[in-house]
Design a protein around this motif. Structure first.
Motif, PDB file in Angstrom:
ATOM      1  N   GLY A 140       0.827  -1.198   0.000  1.00 29.35           N
ATOM      2  CA  GLY A 140       0.000   0.000   0.000  1.00 29.35           C
ATOM      3  C   GLY A 140       0.864   1.251   0.000  1.00 29.35           C
ATOM      4  N   PRO A 141       0.259   2.413   0.179  1.00 29.47           N
ATOM      5  CA  PRO A 141       1.012   3.672   0.094  1.00 29.47           C
ATOM      6  C   PRO A 141       1.893   3.907   1.311  1.00 29.47           C
ATOM      7  N   GLY A 142       2.794   4.884   1.170  1.00 29.91           N
ATOM      8  CA  GLY A 142       3.614   5.285   2.297  1.00 29.91           C
ATOM      9  C   GLY A 142       2.789   6.023   3.341  1.00 29.91           C
ATOM     10  N   LEU A 143       3.448   6.491   4.385  1.00 22.35           N
ATOM     11  CA  LEU A 143       2.751   7.116   5.498  1.00 22.35           C
ATOM     12  C   LEU A 143       2.910   8.628   5.485  1.00 22.35           C
ATOM     13  N   TRP A 144       1.844   9.309   5.898  1.00 21.47           N
ATOM     14  CA  TRP A 144       1.901  10.752   6.122  1.00 21.47           C
ATOM     15  C   TRP A 144       2.475  11.001   7.519  1.00 21.47           C
ATOM     16  N   LYS A 145       3.235  12.065   7.642  1.00 21.26           N
ATOM     17  CA  LYS A 145       3.889  12.395   8.909  1.00 21.26           C
ATOM     18  C   LYS A 145       3.387  13.743   9.406  1.00 21.26           C
ATOM     19  N   VAL A 147       5.649  12.786  16.894  1.00 22.35           N
ATOM     20  CA  VAL A 147       5.234  12.460  15.534  1.00 22.35           C
ATOM     21  C   VAL A 147       3.970  11.599  15.541  1.00 22.35           C
ATOM     22  N   LEU A 148       3.050  11.934  14.644  1.00 23.41           N
ATOM     23  CA  LEU A 148       1.871  11.123  14.369  1.00 23.41           C
ATOM     24  C   LEU A 148       1.997  10.601  12.946  1.00 23.41           C
ATOM     25  N   TRP A 149       2.109   9.278  12.793  1.00 23.56           N
ATOM     26  CA  TRP A 149       2.182   8.657  11.479  1.00 23.56           C
ATOM     27  C   TRP A 149       0.790   8.193  11.076  1.00 23.56           C
ATOM     28  N   ILE A 150       0.394   8.476   9.833  1.00 27.98           N
ATOM     29  CA  ILE A 150      -0.959   8.152   9.376  1.00 27.98           C
ATOM     30  C   ILE A 150      -0.895   7.308   8.106  1.00 27.98           C
ATOM     31  N   PHE A 151      -1.583   6.184   8.153  1.00 34.32           N
ATOM     32  CA  PHE A 151      -1.655   5.275   7.013  1.00 34.32           C
ATOM     33  C   PHE A 151      -3.003   5.448   6.336  1.00 34.32           C
ATOM     34  N   GLY A 152      -2.997   5.612   5.014  1.00 36.97           N
ATOM     35  CA  GLY A 152      -4.226   5.830   4.258  1.00 36.97           C
ATOM     36  C   GLY A 152      -4.830   4.535   3.751  1.00 36.97           C
ATOM     37  N   THR A 153      -6.012   4.189   4.255  1.00 39.21           N
ATOM     38  CA  THR A 153      -6.709   2.990   3.784  1.00 39.21           C
ATOM     39  C   THR A 153      -7.564   3.337   2.572  1.00 39.21           C
ATOM     40  N   TYR A 154      -7.958   2.305   1.851  1.00 44.47           N
ATOM     41  CA  TYR A 154      -8.690   2.531   0.599  1.00 44.47           C
ATOM     42  C   TYR A 154      -9.647   1.384   0.337  1.00 44.47           C
ATOM     43  N   SER A 155     -10.726   1.693  -0.342  1.00 43.67           N
ATOM     44  CA  SER A 155     -11.706   0.693  -0.754  1.00 43.67           C
ATOM     45  C   SER A 155     -12.260   1.092  -2.119  1.00 43.67           C
ATOM     46  N   PRO A 156     -12.472   0.086  -3.014  1.00 45.39           N
ATOM     47  CA  PRO A 156     -12.261  -1.347  -2.837  1.00 45.39           C
ATOM     48  C   PRO A 156     -10.824  -1.766  -3.119  1.00 45.39           C
ATOM     49  N   LEU A 157     -10.497  -3.007  -2.707  1.00 48.44           N
ATOM     50  CA  LEU A 157      -9.173  -3.573  -2.928  1.00 48.44           C
ATOM     51  C   LEU A 157      -9.302  -4.969  -3.528  1.00 48.44           C
ATOM     52  N   PRO A 158      -8.221  -5.467  -4.138  1.00 56.17           N
ATOM     53  CA  PRO A 158      -8.272  -6.814  -4.713  1.00 56.17           C
ATOM     54  C   PRO A 158      -8.596  -7.867  -3.658  1.00 56.17           C
ATOM     55  N   VAL A 216       5.652   8.908  19.679  1.00 54.49           N
ATOM     56  CA  VAL A 216       5.240   8.320  18.406  1.00 54.49           C
ATOM     57  C   VAL A 216       3.806   7.790  18.543  1.00 54.49           C
ATOM     58  N   THR A 217       2.972   8.163  17.595  1.00 57.64           N
ATOM     59  CA  THR A 217       1.593   7.686  17.528  1.00 57.64           C
ATOM     60  C   THR A 217       1.321   7.197  16.110  1.00 57.64           C
ATOM     61  N   PHE A 218       0.486   6.175  15.992  1.00 58.91           N
ATOM     62  CA  PHE A 218       0.110   5.646  14.681  1.00 58.91           C
ATOM     63  C   PHE A 218      -1.403   5.743  14.536  1.00 58.91           C
ATOM     64  N   ALA A 219      -1.866   6.110  13.339  1.00 53.28           N
ATOM     65  CA  ALA A 219      -3.308   6.229  13.093  1.00 53.28           C
ATOM     66  C   ALA A 219      -3.616   5.799  11.670  1.00 53.28           C
ATOM     67  N   THR A 220      -4.886   5.484  11.432  1.00 57.81           N
ATOM     68  CA  THR A 220      -5.356   5.213  10.076  1.00 57.81           C
ATOM     69  C   THR A 220      -6.499   6.156   9.743  1.00 57.81           C
TER      70      THR A 220
END
Length: 329
Positions: free
Chosen positions: A41-46, A53-64, A298-302
């Motif tokens: 998937g894509p890289g992370l936004w910072k 730092v808050l790292w954010i992962f971008g989810t997406y729909s639909p997927l294979p 450090v924090t992680f979010a979606t």
């Protein structure tokens, strides 16, 4: 028990990547083979404030459907994180035994008021477009003709994704939640509860409520008529981390139309807990993000990609508050 599955169509709470309907590039439109195997998937936004730092992962729909997601970058950052901020949303619940007493009403909530058929509540040209798509994706099902356009649109869209080899992408969220649980990382929910002072009354109001869901239905038809190949292209682009390709392909925005159909329905006028849901969800997530940036190294979010990329999206709000926001390289 979750109350009003229909009302939870409010939950996408997203804006589309674009509001216009543009054709895909010829070479992209022909890319219909879905990627399988392991994909990051894509890289992370910072998002940063000083050395927090808050790292954010971008989810997406639909997927294979057959894609296995795994990101070493996500796993390594989660290993350093003091907190995980979950995907924003909203839900409405009643107690288990109360839900049992309401079950007969819940079973009939999908029906059109006054026994109307789908053909009675839709414009003739829209209903004519529905028939071949029904035959293609749903088949012989006369009962669905008694349901509100909102529910029919959801059923049709889900069937279309399945036939195209796509899913709603929930596997990625489940994988991340599993890592969070395994590592015993503090988990913060940003799902707001839609308060109901009288669930029975709300349900009765919903069943007799007028709902402007023709636009939702129309946009869903357009999505399946014109966008299946482009869905595959965007799914492949997400799997490869190609955000540019995703943003180039706009599409009919049925999610916003369907959420608005619920949010602006008559029953909401007498249900304060169901009002201004999109703004309340956004505000709640931003409060959690700012608190985490203050307290954690450090924090992680979606977030959904649409919530990240929109000009008035969640990251734009953080940037306006003075936080440093960096996109993936």
């Amino acid at each position: 028990m979750r109350l009003l599955a229909a009302c939870c169509l409010i939950l996408p709470l997203t804006t589309a990547f674009a509001q216009t309907e543009e054709a895909a590039q010829p070479e992209q439109a022909q890319e219909t083979v879905l990627l399988v195997g392991q994909r990051p998937g894509p890289g992370l936004w910072k998002v940063s404030k000083g050395d927090h730092v808050l790292w954010i992962f971008g989810t997406y729909s639909p997927l294979p459907k057959k894609m296995e997601w795994r990101s070493q970058q996500v796993e390594s950052i989660l290993a350093e994180s003091q907190e995980y901020i979950g995907q924003p949303g909203a839900s409405a619940h009643v107690g288990f035994f109360r839900g049992l007493t309401m079950l007969p009403s819940l079973m009939s909530m999908k029906k059109n008021p006054d026994g109307a058929k789908l053909q009675d509540v839709l414009p003739a040209d829209v209903y004519a477009r529905w028939k071949p798509l029904k035959a293609k994706y749903i088949g012989d099902n006369d009962e669905i003709e008694e349901e509100r356009p909102l529910f029919v649109a959801e059923a049709l869209y889900s069937a279309g994704l399945k036939q195209a080899g796509l899913t709603k992408g929930e596997e990625v969220q489940k994988k991340i939640a599993g890592i969070v649980k395994q590592r015993k990382i503090k988990s913060t929910s940003t799902v707001i509860e839609l308060e109901m002072d009288d669930p029975s009354r709300i349900l009765k109001d919903f069943k007799k409520s007028q709902m402007a869901d023709t636009a939702c239905f129309d946009k869903t038809l357009a999505r399946l008529e014109t966008d299946i190949d482009a869905m595959r292209v965007r799914a492949n682009a997400w799997a490869k981390g190609d955000l540019e390709a995703i943003q180039k392909l706009s599409y009919p925005d049925q999610e916003t139309e369907c959420a608005d159909a619920v949010g602006k329905a008559d029953f909401v006028k007498n249900a304060p807990g169901f009002q201004n849901v999109r703004q309340r969800v956004r505000d709640g997530w931003l409060v959690a993000a700012e608190r985490a940036l203050n307290n954690n190294a450090v924090t992680f979010a979606t977030l959904r990609l649409s919530q990240i990329l929109a000009q008035d999206g969640y990251l734009a709000a953080l940037k306006a508050k003075g936080y440093q926001v960096d996109s993936p390289e």
